[in-house]
Structure formats: structure tokens, C-alpha cells
Design a protein around this motif. Sequence first.
Motif, PDB file in Angstrom:
ATOM      1  N   ASP A  84       0.853  -1.189   0.000  1.00 10.63           N
ATOM      2  CA  ASP A  84       0.000   0.000   0.000  1.00 10.63           C
ATOM      3  C   ASP A  84       0.893   1.246   0.000  1.00 10.63           C
ATOM      4  OD1 ASP A  84      -1.705   2.114   0.551  1.00 10.63           O
ATOM      5  OD2 ASP A  84      -2.780   1.053   2.149  1.00 10.63           O
ATOM      6  N   PRO A  85       0.695   2.159  -0.939  1.00  7.11           N
ATOM      7  CA  PRO A  85       1.500   3.382  -0.989  1.00  7.11           C
ATOM      8  C   PRO A  85       1.433   4.199   0.310  1.00  7.11           C
ATOM      9  CG  PRO A  85       0.217   3.160  -2.998  1.00  7.11           C
ATOM     10  CD  PRO A  85      -0.241   2.080  -2.068  1.00  7.11           C
ATOM     11  N   LYS A  86       0.315   4.114   1.015  1.00 11.32           N
ATOM     12  CA  LYS A  86       0.194   4.831   2.280  1.00 11.32           C
ATOM     13  C   LYS A  86       1.165   4.268   3.319  1.00 11.32           C
ATOM     14  CE  LYS A  86      -4.670   5.989   1.597  1.00 11.32           C
ATOM     15  NZ  LYS A  86      -6.044   5.761   2.040  1.00 11.32           N
ATOM     16  N   LEU A  88       3.998   2.753   2.584  1.00 13.75           N
ATOM     17  CA  LEU A  88       5.329   3.171   2.135  1.00 13.75           C
ATOM     18  C   LEU A  88       5.622   4.607   2.569  1.00 13.75           C
ATOM     19  CD1 LEU A  88       5.398   1.684  -1.480  1.00 13.75           C
ATOM     20  CD2 LEU A  88       6.297   0.699   0.633  1.00 13.75           C
ATOM     21  N   LYS A  89       4.631   5.459   2.454  1.00 14.62           N
ATOM     22  CA  LYS A  89       4.804   6.848   2.886  1.00 14.62           C
ATOM     23  C   LYS A  89       5.019   6.898   4.401  1.00 14.62           C
ATOM     24  CE  LYS A  89       2.868  11.502   2.770  1.00 14.62           C
ATOM     25  NZ  LYS A  89       3.784  11.910   3.774  1.00 14.62           N
ATOM     26  N   GLN A  90       4.289   6.071   5.144  1.00 13.29           N
ATOM     27  CA  GLN A  90       4.470   6.036   6.598  1.00 13.29           C
ATOM     28  C   GLN A  90       5.892   5.599   6.953  1.00 13.29           C
ATOM     29  OE1 GLN A  90       1.374   3.380   7.914  1.00 13.29           O
ATOM     30  NE2 GLN A  90      -0.110   5.035   8.188  1.00 13.29           N
ATOM     31  N   ASP A  92       8.590   6.043   5.126  1.00 14.72           N
ATOM     32  CA  ASP A  92       9.444   7.204   4.850  1.00 14.72           C
ATOM     33  C   ASP A  92       9.304   8.260   5.944  1.00 14.72           C
ATOM     34  OD1 ASP A  92      11.003   6.674   2.612  1.00 14.72           O
ATOM     35  OD2 ASP A  92       9.511   7.418   1.191  1.00 14.72           O
ATOM     36  N   ASP A  93       8.070   8.527   6.354  1.00 21.45           N
ATOM     37  CA  ASP A  93       7.823   9.545   7.379  1.00 21.45           C
ATOM     38  C   ASP A  93       8.494   9.187   8.700  1.00 21.45           C
ATOM     39  OD1 ASP A  93       6.343  10.984   5.523  1.00 21.45           O
ATOM     40  OD2 ASP A  93       4.384  10.365   6.343  1.00 21.45           O
ATOM     41  N   LYS A  96      12.248   9.610   8.329  1.00 21.94           N
ATOM     42  CA  LYS A  96      12.602  11.037   8.345  1.00 21.94           C
ATOM     43  C   LYS A  96      12.504  11.614   9.752  1.00 21.94           C
ATOM     44  CE  LYS A  96      11.319  11.846   3.552  1.00 21.94           C
ATOM     45  NZ  LYS A  96      10.352  12.432   2.619  1.00 21.94           N
ATOM     46  N   SER A 102      15.221   8.986   4.063  1.00 20.86           N
ATOM     47  CA  SER A 102      14.108   8.178   3.590  1.00 20.86           C
ATOM     48  C   SER A 102      14.200   6.798   4.233  1.00 20.86           C
ATOM     49  CB  SER A 102      14.165   8.016   2.070  1.00 20.86           C
ATOM     50  OG  SER A 102      15.329   7.284   1.705  1.00 20.86           O
ATOM     51  N   TYR A 103      13.194   5.984   3.964  1.00 18.35           N
ATOM     52  CA  TYR A 103      13.235   4.598   4.426  1.00 18.35           C
ATOM     53  C   TYR A 103      14.357   3.847   3.714  1.00 18.35           C
ATOM     54  CZ  TYR A 103      11.964  -0.195   5.399  1.00 18.35           C
ATOM     55  OH  TYR A 103      12.001  -1.501   5.786  1.00 18.35           O
ATOM     56  N   ASP A 104      14.648   4.210   2.478  1.00 16.42           N
ATOM     57  CA  ASP A 104      15.754   3.583   1.751  1.00 16.42           C
ATOM     58  C   ASP A 104      17.073   3.781   2.503  1.00 16.42           C
ATOM     59  OD1 ASP A 104      14.116   2.662  -0.258  1.00 16.42           O
ATOM     60  OD2 ASP A 104      14.672   4.234  -1.695  1.00 16.42           O
TER      61      ASP A 104
END
Length: 194
Positions: A84-86, A88-90, A92-93, A96, A102-104
Motif C-alpha cells: 500500500d503506498p500509504k 510506504l509513505k508512513q 518514509d515519514d 525522516k 528516507s526509508y531507503d
Amino acid sequence: MPLSFRPVVVALGVGVFAVAVASVSSSAVFAQANKAAPAAPAVAEPAMKEITLTEKQVQGVLAAYKDIDAVAAKLPDDQDTKPDPKVLKQLDDVAKKHGFASYDEYSDVIEAIGMVLAGVDPKTKTYVGPAAALKDQIAAVEADTKMSADDKKQALADLNEAAKDPGPAVTNKTNIELVLKNYDALSQALDDDE
């Protein structure tokens, strides 16, 4: 690196960490087993890259791992299922929030820490390299009288498979020193996730 979710390493215990790091090569074994079946060309696993760690990054991992694990638990178990892109954004958030770009970047740092941990002798807390650490783990499992026969057989099979390709030795002495300096905290953090 794409978010391939190198298995969120902190979800693995330090005791089996070497197996997890070495199992990155297991997909090659799987690909060989399926060689007879016509399929799309196999995609090679990306080589683990050794970055130079900083104290700030190690402290960021120690601060972030619980939050990252909580979000990563929402990811599908099947790596073929698109996350889910959400979520993935979480990821990263959260990364950060703890000082990573980033998560990477967080994943790269976890990987570098894992490369060192895979070669640490937990008794002496010294870096001996992944091959020697695996040999020690094999000897410990063989000597364990409390482990069930089935568990021992499975553990030895996994460790012996990992010993065939124990992974790269760490060449960056700064990383070794930094992980050893924080070994107890990193071990405890990783063991909490078992």
C-alpha cells in the motif's frame, strides 16, 4: 535502491541474523531449482553495499526501530504483492522523523549494521567475520542439549546452507568499531523483535 523491503532486518533476532543476511543468496538457489521451468529471465539480487556508518545513524536506528517495525507489520508478507503506498509513505515519514532522508537510507544503514553483526562473536563481542560466526553458531546448535531434535535439524540445515555463502566480510573498520561500541544496545533492540 527500490523499496524491496530487504526484510526489515530489525524484525530478525541477532541469533539468526547471520542466517538472514546469508539467505539473501538463497533466491539464487530457488532460481536454480526452477531453472527447468521456462520463465522470465531471473533478476539478480542486488549486492549488499557497505556504506560508512555514523554514530548519528546508529542512534537513529536505535530510536526508530520500534516505530519502523510497527509500520512494517502492515506490509504484505508476500513480496510479490504490491504494498500500500500509504504504508510506504508512513515508512518514509518514520525514517525522516528519526533523521534519515528516507526509508531507503534507513534500510541501507540497517544492512550495514547487519553485515557487521553477522560477523560478531556474541561471547567475545569481537568481529570474526561471517564465516567464523556461522561456524560458531553451528557448533553451539550441535552442542545444545535442550533443543528438540526437529528444531536442531532445521537450525543446522539453515546454518549449513548459510555457511555455503556466508556473505561478505566487512572491510570498513569504522563500521566494525561503531557497531561493536553499540553492540549491547543493537543486540537488545534486535532481540526485542523476536
